[in-house]
Design an enzyme around this catalytic site. Structure first.
Site, short mmCIF file in Angstrom:
data_model
loop_
_atom_site.label_atom_id
_atom_site.label_comp_id
_atom_site.label_asym_id
_atom_site.label_seq_id
_atom_site.Cartn_x
_atom_site.Cartn_y
_atom_site.Cartn_z
N GLY A 157 113.43 -83.05 2.96
CA GLY A 157 114.72 -82.50 3.38
C GLY A 157 114.74 -80.99 3.32
N ALA A 170 103.88 -66.85 0.50
CA ALA A 170 105.18 -67.40 0.12
C ALA A 170 105.04 -68.21 -1.16
CB ALA A 170 105.72 -68.29 1.24
N LYS A 171 106.00 -68.06 -2.07
CA LYS A 171 105.87 -68.69 -3.39
C LYS A 171 106.70 -69.96 -3.59
CE LYS A 171 106.78 -64.89 -5.86
NZ LYS A 171 106.85 -63.93 -6.99
N GLY A 172 107.57 -70.30 -2.65
CA GLY A 172 108.39 -71.52 -2.87
C GLY A 172 109.73 -71.17 -3.48
N VAL A 173 110.70 -72.09 -3.28
CA VAL A 173 112.08 -71.71 -3.66
C VAL A 173 112.92 -72.86 -4.23
CG1 VAL A 173 113.06 -72.13 -1.36
CG2 VAL A 173 114.10 -70.42 -2.84
N GLY A 174 112.49 -74.09 -4.04
CA GLY A 174 113.35 -75.23 -4.39
C GLY A 174 113.88 -75.21 -5.81
N GLU A 175 112.99 -75.05 -6.79
CA GLU A 175 113.45 -75.14 -8.18
C GLU A 175 114.16 -73.87 -8.67
OE1 GLU A 175 110.73 -78.20 -7.54
OE2 GLU A 175 111.52 -78.22 -9.56
N SER A 231 108.44 -77.11 -6.10
CA SER A 231 108.49 -75.94 -5.20
C SER A 231 107.11 -75.58 -4.69
CB SER A 231 109.09 -74.71 -5.90
OG SER A 231 110.35 -74.98 -6.41
N GLY A 277 112.64 -78.93 4.95
CA GLY A 277 112.21 -78.25 6.17
C GLY A 277 110.70 -78.06 6.26
#
Lengths: 765, 279
Positions: free
Chosen positions: A489, A717-722, A530, A491
């Site tokens: 979810g 890019a390092k990720g963002v979810g958490e 993430s 993307g």
């Protein structure tokens, strides 16, 4: 079995060398742009087929009988009446052939079985039925007679280690020894402090509550098993099911495709997956087994409740001298992570630190990793303590945090970060929020008190191998991307298409993503932590670069120029030296001859000697009514350091989702267990309160520090979810403290709780 | 043991009443927003559902000669709260209705259903109590009218006999013209039951008339006549005393939504605030 404690960086697997040289992206054409989801139409039109929608001809429906008791022994099961019920085709119990499957493995041992004769929480599995319809399956459950011998139970982690506490497991109620961490000299650190604060904080247990319930459809073809699963990681499900049923991995195909959210609760195969497979085997029919919403509340994971004691000392100038942190939490009736100390040991520069995490057993549903497991709880305690320290020192809370921004990860061998945006997040966030001006202009309006709060956070995991992606360029110029990752979810498919488009210059509508299928797509770890962007996008980029390299080599042959002087421009290959020398991509002979050019990309190892982490600072504005205890969160600003933003739209959406989840932790969400019965009393949408649109502030701003990080991975890019959800609740709590001058130590901040504290403090309006 | 469920949908009130009388374990179905979750959780297990939505009479909203309004049992709340007569003469009913669930849910949920379910927290019941509504009932012995003040007996309990069918709810013209507020505390702002609900209404005149009604703080929705009389005599300046009377009248319990103590205190805060805002 995959280590599901995925946020702790384990040894990096051996990886193949990167398949293509990839200098950092400079200015990008597609990556970073606010591109709508490539599958937006399918998702919003209802044409996307989620596992819950999935149906096969001749399919049976299954349901699970669960323990109504918090702790009991199954003395006898009588299924004879249920077997005669209309439509019933199979019933599984602990005594059924093949059902003796060990389950819940941790530290080298199994803690239970598919159907354990000892049930350790309300909702533990007792039996399962497959019938022609779902209603018939549930009707049959009611006809199964079970005789239980009830035992005493323990629900509160703080009571679990008492000498007279009921034993959840025969070996004792500790899940391993307490995890201790120390550096420096704590006593000396506190002795050197000019100010010391100390308090105990607690967070309530939260439920993941994804939109799509958990479940699987299982179908056998001979000794080959196909599973359609609502999962964050098809390969983890494959591994666990193959292990449980003693099948070769190659015989288990798990298909994910669309899935309706998991937040960490779908990082493993469920008992439901194996039960569906066993019922399908018994009946020689496909079986669909999806949990009800109530079952999800009871038995599909949670963020454990934690009680945390924090003591912090600092010099007058704000420099931290010592942090002592202790935490007790519970993985539930079966082991899972409940540690919360990481932030306290690594978010701020501090020479003297001691932390201990205690994880104990209770008679309640087992925890599962939930969006930044342990971190929002740790932030709730640490960041409120930092706020108290700022008050005691007479310092601005933002300034106190800025005075302690670390350059290295003290918890991880004092290694430097590939990039660290904590200071930027604090500064940019404060500016966008209007931190200084609004605080200075603060005015009360009758019983309504305004307050402003800040909290910071970090997430200590930047992805890594293994991940592999295959890109195929077809003769007509269209592209197929083949990757194992689930799009939960967030993307993933969209960002992967952008990554490939960036390298191949192909419009997004000509790119198709095939993903999340162990039978047809490439291996990738589960989407969680993430880590999907930082793990899988470099592999996608490498695959696309390999395709481009082969394409340009083919064009060079035809154009009789060196490949190095060719570039892709739209649908053409063009010489950088002589623009007249060009060739349509579709006319490159190598492509026409083979009908396809294939590139295989792998995720290379992480940079040595450095640490990859994401940072965030959240700012909250609240209005508290001191007469009623009502709290309105009126504004939220999230400043995130995830290095490169791959897609501005998905980034903002994900951060906003994180803010809403944080709002739930801080304000409304709480699993309530009844002390008399051990049952969850709010196992439904109505009584378990997830914030609604009306509870979420209209005023939300999402900022990105936009750091250039050329070392974290080849996507930068390092990720963002958490990190998007870690500091939110603490920022709200700090804003409430700012508004009314007293602190709510225990989440969630409900009006009755706050009103009682206000009354006790004589602060009612 | 599970049983087969019969679904019937008569087209006349008398047929519905007769069917209900012939089936001992039957339930009337309107929007189903209370009944279906209750059936799912096992709290109710009727063997027959008698759907009333095919009965034309029950879909009517009728203006009466006295300036009042009759609302058929099958009229969804969404139609009630947007009806011009409700908005102009009985705005407090619209206020209360708007706090029930969400807009899509109010396309199903009905005023009659909300009343028959007899939840102490029923938001619309508070308005109906304050507005002296009359409930028209059909049964095998004929039709009768019941004052809403006599209807509620306790949580989920009403003075209706088994088989009684509420056909319409009548808002008398004499109760038109009250304006004011319905204040409601809940655990979250959307999709929640009231922890405390307080209606305060006023109709100007010499002297002004007042209405004070409470939700979720007693076994039934509650009207505080003593506070109303005090306000009629002394006006809004008696807000504090009116609030104290309301606090004395309520009998809250402690549950998931809030403690008895908190609820009692909030009744005082909200009544006072409601009265003062009309002063």
């Amino acid at each position: 079995m995959t280590d599901l404690l995925y946020w702790l960086q384990g040894p990096v697997p051996e990886t193949e060398p990167p398949t293509a040289e990839m200098p950092p992206w400079g200015e990008t054409k597609v990556v970073g742009k606010p591109v709508p989801r490539v599958d937006a139409y399918e998702r919003v039109s209802g044409s996307a087929v989620y596992p819950l929608d999935f149906a096969l001809p001749d399919m049976l429906h299954a349901a699970i009988l669960r323990s109504p008791h918090a702790h009991a022994r199954v003395k006898a099961i009588d299924t004879s009446a249920a077997e005669k019920m209309p439509g019933v085709r199979a019933i599984l119990t602990a005594f059924s052939p093949g059902a003796d499957v060990p389950w819940y493995r941790s530290r080298g041992r199994f803690y239970s079985k598919l159907f354990d004769e000892r049930v350790r929480h309300e909702g533990d599995e007792v039996a399962a039925v497959a019938a022609e319809t779902r209603a018939q399956a549930f009707d049959a459950l009611k006809a199964i007679r079970v005789e239980y011998e009830e035992f005493a139970f323990v629900l509160d982690p703080r009571e679990s280690l008492a000498p007279d506490a009921p034993l959840v497991h025969d070996g004792g109620n500790r899940y391993g020894e307490p995890a201790r961490y120390e550096r420096g000299d704590l006593a000396a650190g506190f002795a050197a402090a000019d100010a010391v604060v100390e308090a105990t904080y607690s967070t309530a247990c939260e439920i993941h509550a994804p939109m799509e319930v958990h479940g699987s459809v299982a179908k056998w073809d001979g000794n080959r098993l196909t599973i359609w699963d609502s999962t964050q990681g098809v390969f983890v499900v494959q591994q666990m099911v193959a292990g449980a049923l003693k099948l070769p991995l190659a015989n288990v195909r798990v298909i994910g495709h669309y899935m309706g959210g998991g937040f960490g609760s779908k990082l493993e195969a469920g008992k439901y997956t194996v039960i569906a497979a066993l019922l399908a085997k018994t009946t020689a029919r496909p079986v669909k087994l999806f949990l009800t919403r109530e079952e999800v509340f009871l038995n599909a994971g949670n963020r454990p409740a934690n009680t945390m004691k924090v003591k912090i000392g600092a010099k007058k100038d704000g420099a931290l001298t010592a942090i002592e942190f202790s935490s007790i939490g519970s993985g539930g009736a079966y082991p899972n992570g409940a540690d919360t100390s990481f932030l306290a040991t690594d978010l701020y520069t501090c020479p003297n630190v001691a932390a201990v995490d205690e994880n104990v057993a209770i008679n309640a549903g087992r925890a599962r990793a939930m969006r930044a497991p342990g971190f929002p709880q740790g932030a709730w305690a640490l960041e409120q303590a930092m706020d108290e320290l700022a008050l005691k020192l007479g310092m601005d809370p933002v300034a106190l945090r800025l005075a302690n921004v670390p350059k290295v990860s003290q918890r991880r061998g004092n290694l430097p970060y590939t990039s660290t945006g904590l200071a930027e997040c604090l500064r940019d966030g404060a500016k966008a929020f209007g931190w200084e001006t609004t605080r200075a202009a603060k005015k009360d309006d009758g019983p309504i008190r305004k307050g402003y709060g800040v909290a910071a956070g970090m997430w200590g995991y930047g992805g890594g191998p293994p991940a592999r992606v295959v890109v195929k360029l077809f003769a007509d110029g269209s592209v197929n991307v083949n990757a194992g990752a689930a799009d939960i979810g967030t993307g993933t498919k969209t960002v992967m298409a952008q990554t490939v488009a960036e390298e191949l210059g192909v419009p997004l509508e000509k790119i198709r993503i095939e993903h999340a299928d162990t039978g047809t797509t490439q291996y990738s770890g589960p989407s969680g932590g993430s880590k999907t962007v930082p793990s899988d996008m470099p592999a996608a980029r490498a695959a696309a670069v390999e395709v481009r390299t082969k394409l340009l080599a083919g064009a060079a042959e035809e154009l009789k120029v060196p490949a190095a002087e060719l570039k892709l421009e739209g649908a053409d290959v063009v010489s950088t030296k002589d623009p007249a020398k060009k060739l349509a991509v579709t006319e490159v002979p190598a492509l026409q001859r083979n009908q396809v050019i294939v590139g295989v990309g792998t995720r290379g190892p992480n940079v040595e000697g450095k640490v990859i982490s994401m940072f965030a600072a959240h700012f909250a504005e609240v209005e508290v009514n001191v007469r009623t205890g009502e709290v309105s969160v009126t504004k939220l600003v999230a400043a995130q350091d995830s290095a490169r933003v791959m897609n501005r739209l998905t980034f903002e959406c994900q951060v906003q989702g994180g803010l809403v989840m944080g709002l739930g932790l801080g304000r409304t969400e709480e699993r309530v267990l009844d002390r008399q019965t051990g049952k969850m009393v709010n196992a439904n949408w109505h009584d378990y309160k997830i914030p609604t649109a009306l509870d979420v502030p209209v005023a939300q701003e999402v900022l990105s520090a936009e750091l250039v990080d050329t070392e974290c991975n080849t996507a930068g890019a390092k990720g963002v979810g958490e990190p998007a959800t870690i500091p939110t609740a603490a920022a709200i709590a700090n804003a409430v403290r700012d508004a009314v001058g007293l602190r709510v130590h225990d989440s969630p901040i409900t009006p009755p709780k706050l009103a009682a504290l206000l009354a006790a403090a004589g602060k009612k309006g | 043991m599970p049983v087969d469920l019969d679904y019937l949908s008569p087209s006349a009130v008398d047929d519905a009443v007769a069917l209900r009388a012939s089936r001992p374990s039957a339930a009337f179905l309107l929007g189903g927003t209370d009944l279906l979750p209750q059936m799912r959780s096992g709290r109710r297990s009727p063997e027959t559902l008698i759907d009333l939505k095919r009965i034309p009479e029950l879909h009517e909203i009728r203006e009466n000669e006295d300036g009042g309004l009759s609302v058929g049992a099958a009229v969804p709340l969404a139609d009630v709260e947007t009806h011009p007569v409700v908005l102009s003469r009985f705005p407090l009913l619209a206020e209360c209705s708007k706090t029930v669930g969400a807009w899509p849910l109010r396309q199903r949920a009905t005023l009659a259903g909300n009343v028959c379910n007899a939840s102490p927290a029923a938001d619309t019941a508070v308005a109906l109590l304050a507005l002296d509504a009359v409930v028209n009932v059909a049964s095998t012995t004929g039709r009768l009218a019941m004052a809403i003040s006599e209807l509620f007996l306790g949580p989920g309990q009403t003075a209706l006999m088994a088989g009684d069918l509420v056909t319409e709810i009548v808002l008398p013209g004499a109760a038109a013209g009250f304006r004011g507020s319905y204040q409601r505390l809940s655990r979250r702002k959307g999709m929640d039951l009231a922890t405390v609900g307080v209606l305060v209404g006023k109709r100007d005149g010499a002297p002004a008339s007042w209405r004070v009604a409470l939700a979720a703080v007693a076994p039934t929705p509650l009207r505080v006549a003593a506070a109303e009389e005090l306000l009629a005599a002394k006006g809004a300046s008696a807000a504090r005393e009116a609030a104290e009377l309301a606090v004395a009248a309520c009998r809250p319990i402690t549950d998931l939504r809030g403690s008895a103590e908190y609820r009692r205190e909030m009744v005082g805060v909200l009544v006072r605030r409601g009265v003062e805002s009309l002063g």
